[in-house]
Design an enzyme around this catalytic site. Structure first.
Site, PDB file in Angstrom:
ATOM      1  N   GLY A   1       0.813  -1.199   0.000  1.00 34.34           N
ATOM      2  CA  GLY A   1       0.000   0.000   0.000  1.00 34.34           C
ATOM      3  C   GLY A   1       0.847   1.250   0.000  1.00 34.34           C
ATOM      4  O   GLY A   1       2.063   1.215  -0.226  1.00 34.34           O
TER       5      GLY A   1
ATOM      6  N   ASP B   1      -9.243   5.956   8.885  1.00 34.11           N
ATOM      7  CA  ASP B   1      -9.088   5.463   7.508  1.00 34.11           C
ATOM      8  C   ASP B   1      -9.962   4.233   7.296  1.00 34.11           C
ATOM      9  O   ASP B   1      -9.496   3.189   6.848  1.00 34.11           O
ATOM     10  CB  ASP B   1      -7.616   5.144   7.223  1.00 34.11           C
ATOM     11  CG  ASP B   1      -7.343   5.068   5.715  1.00 34.11           C
ATOM     12  OD1 ASP B   1      -8.164   5.576   4.927  1.00 34.11           O
ATOM     13  OD2 ASP B   1      -6.308   4.502   5.334  1.00 34.11           O
TER      14      ASP B   1
END
Length: 654
Positions: free
Chosen positions: A27, A141
């Site tokens: 990521g 998030d």
């Protein structure tokens, strides 16, 4: 040729305990690996921070503090943190390994979920986030990539009984704190970012509630509410616009689900549920309401269960008192009280024939009664005929033909004819254009009740996908993007000076091209610069230059003749400089000399040799003389056109 780039961490042993096995995902902040804890002999997940963040000491300190806080957060729906450490300057977390898929991968396969499935996943998500809120943590998030789904054993499509776990608590906060101290922007995923994070950077439990509401919207509809070319435009749409109802994109969704999404995604934080626990209670209530509604639709109501009082046995002496038991509870053989004596009536006619004969006799005995009965029978017959006509034919009418109209016109046409319209989920179809009617039920001219509902299924057109922008990505991650778009990828190596080995250079078809699902996309992967270099052609004759290009597989392109003092057909320039790496399909353009301009030889016959030599040399000729005195002959002859520098032979004598 094997061009795979080996990951240096694969096979490495961290802190003498964790043996790295394989890479799971990469990521923007970290890379996740599976590893074997050799001390406890169990499989774990390792999240290792990227070097760009590890060089910031403030980030490392904040990351360590957050890891300790998360490790104390114990909940069955939270990905547990077992350990944290540092490997070659890179901080890492040791976490519980969940055997399943991310919610993003589930949505890529299923596109969207049924309301019962989406709410079942939301319950477990919110239970995890609520535990974090009670501990003073804000996730910041919440998105499908951070939700892991371990589906029920033996049934890969059963999401209702699956186990859901939430990961990455506190990681975004650590990165954000480091970014704020360096003047960078807030770390957030714009598709799920709350309005207050965009406007003033403030985050509290209601921020996670908003993001969870967007995740629920995506699970129900298969899309996020806002899309734009630039991330900043998406972020500001959260500030300026209300999130639409999911039923706008998926007709037929329960109203309770629309209301739930609307409450969770209100732009004003004070109007949302106060935290994940409050939203969890609303989700559970909504799930119960939908369950009752579906149960009511799918089966008849069951008879209620009643409690029947127990009948206790009583002594024989009291069985003669019927008031001790209700009538439905009296037992046989107990000597119930005898009914009171009644006067005997005359015996009735036995059998149905006797009763009918008696009735007919009464009717025939009175003419008025006979006429009344006949009128009543005719009336009943007429009512039965009218009712039969109404039930079988009269209450129905013909459905109009709505196939040639668009969505708005269909609604207007149906309303004008007294009907209702329901739009079913649209479907892909290669033969019917997009937004045109694919199916009408009932069809044109079909039987429908007055004021009934016509179901319309619109076409999505041919099922096509755009080749995603995977240029610059690692090959294995590029394949994941292609599979998410229902495409397959085939690898082809390609030399490239600018793109590192193992990363995507280009695709065929090109990025953005629309293709059908299942199409194969050729992925060109860089293998680094080509060791074969472009040769120097300047100064070579054209034929020699062609041979040089053929040796390195460069195609000769356009050949242009230019004025030059170089010999004819000599290369004077090339379109690609020498020393550059040769690439596939490279084409070289060249310029060649037309040759020097011709000069006319002057007449020097009858001139003194010394004067003739000087005249020719001043014009650029070379002179070869024999004898002395007056020039009597010259070669070439006067008036001949020759190239500059040509040698003129002179013969002199008295």
């Amino acid at each position: 040729m094997d061009t795979t780039v080996a990951d240096p961490l694969l096979g490495a042993l961290l802190d003498g305990r964790y043996r790295v096995r394989s890479r799971v995902a990469k990521g923007g902040m970290a890379t996740v690996y599976t590893a074997l804890d050799e001390r406890l002999e169990r499989t774990v997940a390792l999240k290792i921070i990227h070097p760009a963040h590890s060089r910031d000491p403030q980030f490392v300190d904040r990351f360590t503090d957050e890891a300790k806080t998360i490790a104390r957060l114990t909940h069955p729906n939270v990905v547990a943190v077992y350990d944290q450490g540092n490997h070659q300057g890179l901080p890492y977390l040791v976490m519980e390994y969940v055997r399943g898929r991310t919610l993003r991968e589930v949505l890529a396969e299923r596109r969207r979920l049924q309301p019962q499935e989406a709410l079942a996943i939301m319950e477990q998500m919110l239970a995890a986030i609520a535990a974090a809120h009670r501990a003073g943590l804000v996730h910041r998030d919440v998105k499908p990539e951070n939700v892991l789904v371990a589906e029920a054993p033996g049934d890969t499509h059963n999401l209702i009984d699956g186990v859901v776990k939430v990961a990455d608590f506190g990681l975004a906060r650590a990165v954000e704190a480091s970014a704020d101290e360096t003047g960078s922007h807030l770390m957030a995923t714009v598709a799920y970012v709350a309005p207050e994070l965009v406007t003033d950077g403030h985050a509290d439990p209601r921020t996670d509630v908003y993001s969870a509401g967007i995740v629920l919207f995506e699970m129900l509809t298969g899309r996020v509410p806002y899309e734009a070319d630039r991330p900043v435009e998406v972020a500001w749409q959260h500030v300026d616009r209300d999130v639409p109802f999911p039923s706008r994109y998926v007709p037929g969704l329960p109203t309770a689900v629309d209301d739930l999404v609307a409450r969770a995604t209100r732009r004003d934080p004070g109007a949302r549920p106060t935290d994940a626990g409050a939203l969890l209670a609303e989700v559970q209530a909504c799930r119960d309401d939908i369950g009752v509604e579906l149960a009511t639709r799918s089966r008849p109501l069951a008879q209620p269960t009643v409690v029947v009082p127990r009948v206790e046995s009583v002594p024989q002496t009291y069985q003669s008192q019927p008031q001790q038991r209700p009538s439905w509870a009296r037992l046989p053989g107990g000597g119930p009280a005898q009914p009171p004596a009644r006067r005997r009536r005359a015996p009735e006619p036995s059998g149905p024939g006797g009763k009918l004969n008696e009735l007919m006799a009464q009717i025939n005995a009175n003419p008025r009664t006979r006429l009344t009965v006949i009128a009543a029978m005719l009336t009943v017959g007429l009512l039965v005929a009218i009712g039969g006509y109404w039930l079988g034919v009269g209450r129905y009418t013909d459905a109009p033909d709505l196939r040639q109209y668009n969505r708005d016109q269909i609604v207007e046409m149906a309303r004008a004819n007294g009907f209702k319209v329901q739009f079913a989920e649209p479907k892909f179809d290669a033969s019917v254009p997009k937004d045109k009617v694919l199916v009408q039920d009932p069809g044109p001219g079909g039987r429908i009740l007055d004021g009934g509902t016509i179901t319309i299924t619109l076409s999505l057109g041919p099922e096509v996908y755009k080749v995603p922008d995977i240029a610059g990505k690692e090959y294995d991650l590029a394949l994941v993007d292609l599979q998410a778009m229902k495409l397959t990828g085939t690898r082809a190596d390609k030399y490239d000076d600018a793109v590192p080995p193992g990363y995507v250079v280009d695709t065929e078809p090109k990025i953005g091209t629309q293709v059908n699902p299942g199409s194969a996309v050729k992925v060109f992967v860089s293998v680094g610069p080509n060791p074969v270099k472009v040769p120097l052609l300047i100064g070579k004759q054209l034929e020699a230059a062609k041979q040089e290009l053929s040796k390195v597989h460069i195609q000769l392109g356009r050949v242009e003749e230019v004025e030059s003092d170089k010999p004819k057909n000599e290369v004077v320039s090339q379109s690609i400089g020498d020393g550059n790496s040769v690439t596939d399909g490279m084409v070289m353009d060249v310029q060649i000399s037309k040759g020097p301009a011709m000069v006319t030889v002057p007449r020097v016959i009858d001139m003194q040799l010394q004067d003739a030599r000087k005249t020719l040399e001043d014009m650029g000729f070379k002179v070869d003389s024999q004898g002395f005195g007056t020039v009597r002959q010259q070669d070439p002859q006067p008036g001949t056109a020759v190239p500059p520098g040509t040698t003129i032979r002179l013969f002199a004598f008295f």
